[in-house]
Design an enzyme around this catalytic site. Structure first.
Site, short mmCIF file in Angstrom:
data_model
loop_
_atom_site.label_atom_id
_atom_site.label_comp_id
_atom_site.label_asym_id
_atom_site.label_seq_id
_atom_site.Cartn_x
_atom_site.Cartn_y
_atom_site.Cartn_z
N GLN A 1 10.35 8.47 -17.50
CA GLN A 1 11.11 9.59 -18.06
C GLN A 1 11.46 9.35 -19.52
O GLN A 1 11.45 10.28 -20.33
CB GLN A 1 12.39 9.82 -17.24
CG GLN A 1 13.32 10.87 -17.80
CD GLN A 1 12.69 12.25 -17.88
OE1 GLN A 1 11.76 12.56 -17.15
NE2 GLN A 1 13.20 13.09 -18.78
N GLU A 2 11.73 8.11 -19.88
CA GLU A 2 12.12 7.80 -21.26
C GLU A 2 10.94 7.85 -22.22
O GLU A 2 11.06 8.38 -23.33
CB GLU A 2 12.77 6.41 -21.31
CG GLU A 2 14.15 6.30 -20.67
CD GLU A 2 15.23 6.92 -21.54
OE1 GLU A 2 14.94 7.79 -22.38
OE2 GLU A 2 16.39 6.53 -21.39
N SER A 3 9.80 7.29 -21.83
CA SER A 3 8.73 7.09 -22.82
C SER A 3 7.34 7.39 -22.31
O SER A 3 6.37 7.19 -23.05
CB SER A 3 8.75 5.62 -23.27
OG SER A 3 8.36 4.77 -22.20
N MET B 1 12.62 5.41 -14.49
CA MET B 1 13.40 5.55 -15.71
C MET B 1 12.51 5.38 -16.94
O MET B 1 12.60 6.15 -17.91
CB MET B 1 14.53 4.52 -15.74
CG MET B 1 15.60 4.73 -14.68
SD MET B 1 16.69 3.29 -14.50
CE MET B 1 17.42 3.20 -16.15
N TYR C 1 23.50 6.25 -18.44
CA TYR C 1 22.42 5.61 -19.20
C TYR C 1 21.88 6.58 -20.24
O TYR C 1 21.53 6.20 -21.36
CB TYR C 1 21.31 5.20 -18.23
CG TYR C 1 20.18 4.39 -18.84
CD1 TYR C 1 20.19 3.00 -18.78
CD2 TYR C 1 19.09 5.02 -19.44
CE1 TYR C 1 19.14 2.25 -19.32
CE2 TYR C 1 18.05 4.29 -19.99
CZ TYR C 1 18.08 2.90 -19.93
OH TYR C 1 17.04 2.17 -20.47
#
Length: 488
Positions: free
Chosen positions: A315-317, A312, A386
């Protein structure tokens, strides 16, 4: 005049003798139980397979893999315990079938071939695959069979691909290739990637599961027609086990089990191109070690597989603690200000706070989902919420149900989510417009990154590299925390 009575007497005598023999036979041993009855009496289903991402492997949470999951369901249907063993190579896999106390079933992504028909009997098909010639990016791409001449080609010994190339030699006598029983598909792809061999031949599903580990490999062309995967049993005394397998596979096709497994293991494998795979491999080496301990601690504290949190975060940052988007979300886990406050994060740019807060927030979402959503779909729904918010996800579930699909299955809801960006659909929802394609993309990518992290952190791979040139997936540093974190 007397012939007819004599014949009658002889017939009567013969019938009496036959009856006597039948009576004597009835007093003998009980009929031998069928293969299926023997398996059930032993209380376990013994299955032989291969160790690979596409079939079966062990991670810290236990056994996983497409073939394992399918075999587990079959064992459960029979009311038996599943006993798995892995073969070192394909020849030993087939040789093990039918041995006393050996496996009774081979579930290993097998294609039926003329040679194999002499070694085993095969079930109805359950998965279609295409044999593909693989070459290295940057080299001249072969486009037809004649382009294989003069190339160093290596395939698995005893494989359907070896048989396929032997058949091709009848048309192209100059064709040469090598076989090895000391390698697996992962090794073949690595050897192409590193230039140790020119070409190999693998099935499309194996490439799909492994290509991200080897960003330089490419498909040259499909060799031959589509094949079908089947399970295999020994050429035994009766068809009882094989008929039971066929019935199970046909039921699994009819009730959607096979489709769900295909979506789970193959529905997200093609999301990374060359650049994405290359970048992820580099970041695994250069960035993850800085934050791995934080992911492990947050996972342990919140009862989440730390690799899911890490996926996660990537993928986010891209594992950048100072990441900021134009919408105002910030930090390694890209939390909004409101979310950060709700989970006790005072500084979103602090990577530990961000990871801890992201984990707590994800757990909240996961727990709030309807009980009707079961795993593994529950985790995919939580990931979508999310990303896009629980309200929009619920809107998509209602639209899914209105379409006659299952609102509790991610494979159905992901088809509907993009409609939230279309007025004709979002105007009918409670929460209105959303970029519904984004959560689909988010979930697919997180699942792929998670798959990779799961594979490279197997106990037998930890502390090693999949390849030698420094751009592939490294093992996780053994010096960091080593506790087993249970999944949600």
């Amino acid at each position: 005049m007397f012939a007819r009575p004599a014949i009658r007497m002889r017939c009567a005598t013969g019938l009496l003798a036959i009856g006597t023999l039948l009576m004597l036979a009835g007093c003998g041993e009980e009929p031998k139980p069928s293969v299926l009855e023997q398996v059930k009496a032993e209380g376990e289903l013994r299955v032989v397979t291969r160790n690979s991402p596409a079939t079966y492997f062990q991670d810290r949470n236990g056994a996983t893999g497409f073939e394992y999951e399918l075999a587990k369901r079959f064992a459960t249907d029979l009311g038996l315990e599943l006993k798995i063993e892995t073969a070192d190579n394909l020849d030993s896999l087939f040789a093990s079938l039918g041995h006393v106390d050996g496996p009774v079933l081979a579930a290993a992504g097998l294609v039926e071939t003329p040679q194999r028909q002499r070694q085993a009997r095969f079930s109805v098909p359950y998965l279609e695959v295409t044999p593909q010639i693989i070459y290295r990016q940057g080299e001249t791409r072969p486009t037809k069979a004649e382009d294989l001449l003069g190339k160093r080609i290596l395939v698995l010994a005893g494989s359907s691909h070896a048989e396929q190339l032997e058949a091709l030699k009848l048309e192209l006598p100059e064709l040469t290739f090598e076989v090895s029983d000391a390698v697996e598909v992962v090794d073949l792809l690595r050897m192409v990637d590193e230039g140790q061999i020119d070409l190999t031949l693998v099935d499309s599903n194996e490439l799909a599961m492994n290509q991200v580990y080897f960003p330089n490999v490419r498909v040259a062309f499909d060799l031959g027609d589509t094949n079908t995967m089947r399970w295999a049993v020994a050429p035994g005394e009766d068809d009882s086990l094989l008929l039971e397998i066929d019935a199970f596979l046909e039921r699994s096709q009819a009730n959607g089990t096979l489709q769900r497994l295909k979506e789970r293991y193959y529905g997200h494998v093609d999301v990374l191109g060359y650049v994405g795979a290359y970048t992820f491999a580099q970041h695994l080496q250069q960035r993850l070690p800085r934050y791995e301990k934080m992911f492990r601690q947050a996972g342990h504290a919140n009862q989440i597989d730390w690799r899911l949190l890490a996926a996660m975060g990537y993928q986010e940052s891209l594992w950048q603690p100072n990441a900021t988007s134009k919408t105002g979300v910030r930090g390694l886990m890209m939390l909004t200000q409101r979310t950060a406050q709700s989970v006790g994060v005072s500084n979103r740019l602090d990577p530990k706070q961000s990871i801890d807060g992201g984990a707590r927030y994800f757990v909240q979402i996961h727990q709030q989902l309807p009980e009707s959503i079961q795993e593994p779909d529950r985790t995919w729904f939580a990931l979508a919420a999310y990303n896009v918010g629980g309200g929009h996800l619920e809107d998509a579930r209602k639209l899914t149900e209105a379409e006659g699909l299952d609102p509790n299955k991610w494979m159905d809801v992901q088809k509907i989510l993009p409609r939230l960006a279309q007025k004709q659909w979002y105007s009918k929802t409670r929460y209105g417009y959303a970029r519904g394609g984004e959560p689909v993309h988010f979930v697919r990518n997180v699942r792929r990154y998670y798959d990779i992290l799961t594979w490279v952190t197997q106990p037998q791979l930890e502390g090693t590299q999949v390849a030698e040139n420094g751009i592939h997936l490294p093992g996780i540093d053994k010096r960091t925390l080593d506790e087993q974190t249970p999944p949600l």
